[in-house]
Write a protein that holds these residues in place. Structure first.
Motif, PDB file in Angstrom:
ATOM      1  N   LEU A  66       0.811  -1.227   0.000  1.00  0.00           N
ATOM      2  CA  LEU A  66       0.000   0.000   0.000  1.00  0.00           C
ATOM      3  C   LEU A  66       0.841   1.272   0.000  1.00  0.00           C
ATOM      4  CD1 LEU A  66      -2.849  -1.224   2.326  1.00  0.00           C
ATOM      5  CD2 LEU A  66      -3.222  -0.123   0.105  1.00  0.00           C
ATOM      6  N   ILE A 130      -5.274  -2.551   8.256  1.00  0.00           N
ATOM      7  CA  ILE A 130      -5.449  -3.808   7.542  1.00  0.00           C
ATOM      8  C   ILE A 130      -6.014  -4.828   8.519  1.00  0.00           C
ATOM      9  CG2 ILE A 130      -4.287  -5.621   6.230  1.00  0.00           C
ATOM     10  CD1 ILE A 130      -2.107  -3.346   5.697  1.00  0.00           C
ATOM     11  N   TRP A 156      -9.149   4.261   5.594  1.00  0.00           N
ATOM     12  CA  TRP A 156      -9.370   3.084   4.761  1.00  0.00           C
ATOM     13  C   TRP A 156      -9.257   1.834   5.630  1.00  0.00           C
ATOM     14  CZ3 TRP A 156      -6.080   3.490  -0.381  1.00  0.00           C
ATOM     15  CH2 TRP A 156      -6.528   4.609  -1.128  1.00  0.00           C
ATOM     16  N   VAL A 158      -8.770  -2.120   5.056  1.00  0.00           N
ATOM     17  CA  VAL A 158      -8.338  -3.036   4.005  1.00  0.00           C
ATOM     18  C   VAL A 158      -8.500  -4.468   4.500  1.00  0.00           C
ATOM     19  CG1 VAL A 158      -6.381  -3.787   2.589  1.00  0.00           C
ATOM     20  CG2 VAL A 158      -6.713  -1.346   3.088  1.00  0.00           C
ATOM     21  N   VAL A 165      -5.355  -8.456  -1.644  1.00  0.00           N
ATOM     22  CA  VAL A 165      -6.302  -7.476  -1.120  1.00  0.00           C
ATOM     23  C   VAL A 165      -7.671  -7.776  -1.723  1.00  0.00           C
ATOM     24  CG1 VAL A 165      -6.959  -5.039  -1.096  1.00  0.00           C
ATOM     25  CG2 VAL A 165      -4.578  -5.695  -0.710  1.00  0.00           C
ATOM     26  N   VAL A 168     -11.317  -2.789  -0.090  1.00  0.00           N
ATOM     27  CA  VAL A 168     -10.853  -1.549   0.523  1.00  0.00           C
ATOM     28  C   VAL A 168     -12.083  -0.657   0.706  1.00  0.00           C
ATOM     29  CG1 VAL A 168      -9.380   0.484   0.361  1.00  0.00           C
ATOM     30  CG2 VAL A 168      -8.592  -1.711  -0.580  1.00  0.00           C
TER      31      VAL A 168
END
Length: 212
Positions: A66, A130, A156, A158, A165, A168
């Motif tokens: 990212l 994340i 965000w 994720v 991924v 998102v």
């Protein structure tokens, strides 16, 4: 004085020696005295220490890709607007001092601060977390509310699946509000062109750029 005395009495967490007062109220002054090997393993919520576990393989992969995908767009935006911006992975964000409230986002984009200072919500442009199996509630409920209350404008979340991924979700803070609204949700199936956003700076990221 409290920190000096505390180092004379140690306890252990996951084989890591820590001062006993990490189980009680932690102040900003105590934080400043902590060694780096402890700081990078903890967050502080209302003065209470929360130890963080080592991330999963998928989590680490997304956290590496990212910043790489975002950094060029961030630099273009900074250069065009005469700004000094930084992007960091697993970097400290000071949400409050009294009581101490300290998170460590997986990725953060923020306006430059002095080298010996930590970014604060007013410095942050974008925070990314994340999701891991152990952090789902924290990232989707606790941090969602904390970042919104603190005034972080863009967040965000994720998610990963099978080494990639998978989702998102972009949350944005309406002006004058303390609750996020969902601005977009990107997935390879529904948005095959990738991530497309204009705030906090223009971003165009293809899914293969996030492969790990």
């Amino acid at each position: 004085m409290a920190a000096e005395l505390a180092w004379n009495s140690m306890t252990y967490w996951d084989d890591l020696p820590v001062p006993y007062w990490l189980t009680g109220d932690l102040t900003a002054e105590m934080w400043d005295e902590l060694p780096e090997n402890i700081c990078r393993r903890i967050e502080v919520i209302g003065g209470l220490v929360v130890f963080t576990r080592s991330p999963s393989e998928d989590h680490q992969g997304a956290a590496l890709m990212l910043p790489v995908a975002l950094s060029g767009w961030m630099r273009d935006h900074a250069n065009r607007n005469g700004l000094c911006l930084r992007i960091r992975q697993e970097y400290d964000l000071r949400l409050g001092d009294d009581p101490l409230h300290h998170r460590k986002p997986d990725v953060i984009v923020y306006r430059c601060v002095e080298r010996d200072e930590l970014p604060r919500p007013q410095d942050a442009l974008l925070v990314i977390e994340i999701v891991s199996p152990s952090s789902r509630v924290t990232d989707k409920i606790d941090k969602l509310a904390e970042y919104a209350e603190a005034g972080v404008p863009h967040y965000w979340i994720v998610e990963t699946r099978n080494g990639a991924v998978s989702t998102v979700t972009w949350y944005a803070l309406p002006e004058g509000d303390k609750r996020y609204e969902v601005r977009a949700c990107w997935t390879p199936a529904e948005t095959p062109d990738g991530i497309r956003a204009e705030e906090p700076f223009p971003v165009r990221i293809a899914w293969d750029e996030l492969a790990f």
